[in-house]
Design an enzyme around this catalytic site. Structure first.
Site, PDB file in Angstrom:
ATOM      1  N   GLU A 162     -24.041  -2.822 -35.622  1.00 51.99           N
ATOM      2  CA  GLU A 162     -25.149  -3.250 -34.757  1.00 51.99           C
ATOM      3  C   GLU A 162     -25.481  -4.730 -34.993  1.00 51.99           C
ATOM      4  OE1 GLU A 162     -26.875  -1.422 -32.561  1.00 51.99           O
ATOM      5  OE2 GLU A 162     -26.505   0.674 -33.074  1.00 51.99           O
TER       6      GLU A 162
ATOM      7  N   HIS B 286     -32.774   8.767 -29.539  1.00 49.74           N
ATOM      8  CA  HIS B 286     -31.960   8.124 -30.577  1.00 49.74           C
ATOM      9  C   HIS B 286     -32.795   7.711 -31.799  1.00 49.74           C
ATOM     10  CE1 HIS B 286     -28.841   4.738 -31.642  1.00 49.74           C
ATOM     11  NE2 HIS B 286     -29.355   5.317 -32.709  1.00 49.74           N
TER      12      HIS B 286
ATOM     13  N   HIS C 143     -33.783  -0.411 -37.889  1.00 50.71           N
ATOM     14  CA  HIS C 143     -33.496   0.671 -36.944  1.00 50.71           C
ATOM     15  C   HIS C 143     -33.326   1.950 -37.755  1.00 50.71           C
ATOM     16  CE1 HIS C 143     -31.691   3.395 -34.210  1.00 50.71           C
ATOM     17  NE2 HIS C 143     -30.527   3.353 -34.829  1.00 50.71           N
TER      18      HIS C 143
ATOM     19  N   HIS D  29     -34.018   6.664 -37.583  1.00 57.43           N
ATOM     20  CA  HIS D  29     -34.081   7.865 -36.740  1.00 57.43           C
ATOM     21  C   HIS D  29     -35.246   8.757 -37.189  1.00 57.43           C
ATOM     22  CE1 HIS D  29     -29.368   7.356 -36.472  1.00 57.43           C
ATOM     23  NE2 HIS D  29     -30.009   6.440 -35.756  1.00 57.43           N
TER      24      HIS D  29
END
Ligand code: 2HA
Ligand code: ZN
Length: 271
Positions: A120, A216, A143, A145
């Site tokens: 990423e 996501h 980032h 989850h």
């Protein structure tokens, strides 16, 4: 082995914060396998004094786009396919320090070992490029989850603009106080795609520090990695309160509009 951290205590402090947060992400169950990514801009912490490319371990590698605000910037990045739980134990074996070249389109891996950065990387660097362009003091991108927030992104009703923001703010006063810009929404897009990066930047530009990627995860920015993590954690706490109320058999009332307005006033919040 000699580490870049040995001689740069302020850099070490920022990287150990990443390791701390990586441990939290694993413990919370938000970082299955190699899930999630963290990058931090450590340009200020490194200072100059490392002449490149002579001292680079590997590179130059292509970023995939030209990011004009990143000339000469340094980042610490989680490694591709690396696990948060491993990074928590050993951040320099599961992540790397990179330096962007003067053409703003490539990077060198500088330290400590050749750990290719997260897949990423282009999207994280695009966000850093945007932040620098705006004159922002934010240095961290996270980032992850978060289970309950991702669950809530599985129904259209919660994906309409600011529906979730208001619901989550109303579950407990702290959420509005400590995540005062709310939760931006980005519809489902392929992980790692340029479209997802562009939509994330557009949501940040709309004035959100945390963005929910449908089905996501979330992407958060902050002054440092702890601040970015805390905002996600606070929002997910609200999601847990909502879930628990529903599991107890009722729909929670939530704080009233006037109670939330009172919080905004008392804490001098932007929204
Ligand atoms: O890199 O979570 O979405 C691991 C991810 C990508
Ligand atoms: Zn992900």
């Amino acid at each position: 082995m000699k580490s870049i951290l040995d001689t740069r205590p302020t850099l070490a402090a920022e990287i150990y914060k990443v390791a701390e947060v990586a441990g939290y992400l694993w413990e919370k169950g938000w970082a299955e396998r190699n899930g999630g990514n963290i990058t931090i801009n450590v340009t200020n912490e490194v200072g100059c004094g490392c002449s490149l490319p002579d001292k680079a371990l590997a590179g130059p590698f292509e970023i995939g786009e030209t990011l004009p605000n990143l000339k000469g910037c340094w980042f610490y990045c989680k490694g591709t396919n690396r696990r948060m739980r491993d990074l928590a134990r050993d951040p320099m074996a599961n992540g790397s320090v990179i330096k962007i070249t003067d053409d703003c389109a490539h990077y060198y891996i500088v330290a400590d070992t050749v750990v290719p950065p997260t897949s990423e990387l282009p999207s994280h660097l695009a966000v850093h490029n945007y932040l620098i362009g705006k004159g922002s003091s934010y240095k961290a991108c996270v980032h992850t989850h978060p289970t309950q927030l991702v669950a809530m992104s599985h129904t259209d009703a919660f994906l309409k603009k600011d529906v979730l923001t208001k619901l989550l703010w109303s579950m407990i006063p702290e959420t509005k106080a400590y995540c005062p810009r709310g939760l931006g929404i980005v519809p489902y897009m392929l992980p790692g795609s340029k479209a997802l990066a562009d939509a994330t930047i557009a949501a940040i530009d709309e004035d959100y520090d945390v963005v929910l990627w449908e089905k996501h995860g979330v992407f958060a920015i902050g002054e440092d990695v702890i601040e970015a993590f805390d905002m996600i954690d606070t929002l997910n706490k609200s999601a847990l309160i909502y879930r628990d109320a529903r599991a107890m058999g009722f729909i929670p009332d939530g704080m009233t509009e006037s109670q939330m307005a009172e919080i905004s006033k008392a804490f001098n919040l932007p929204k």
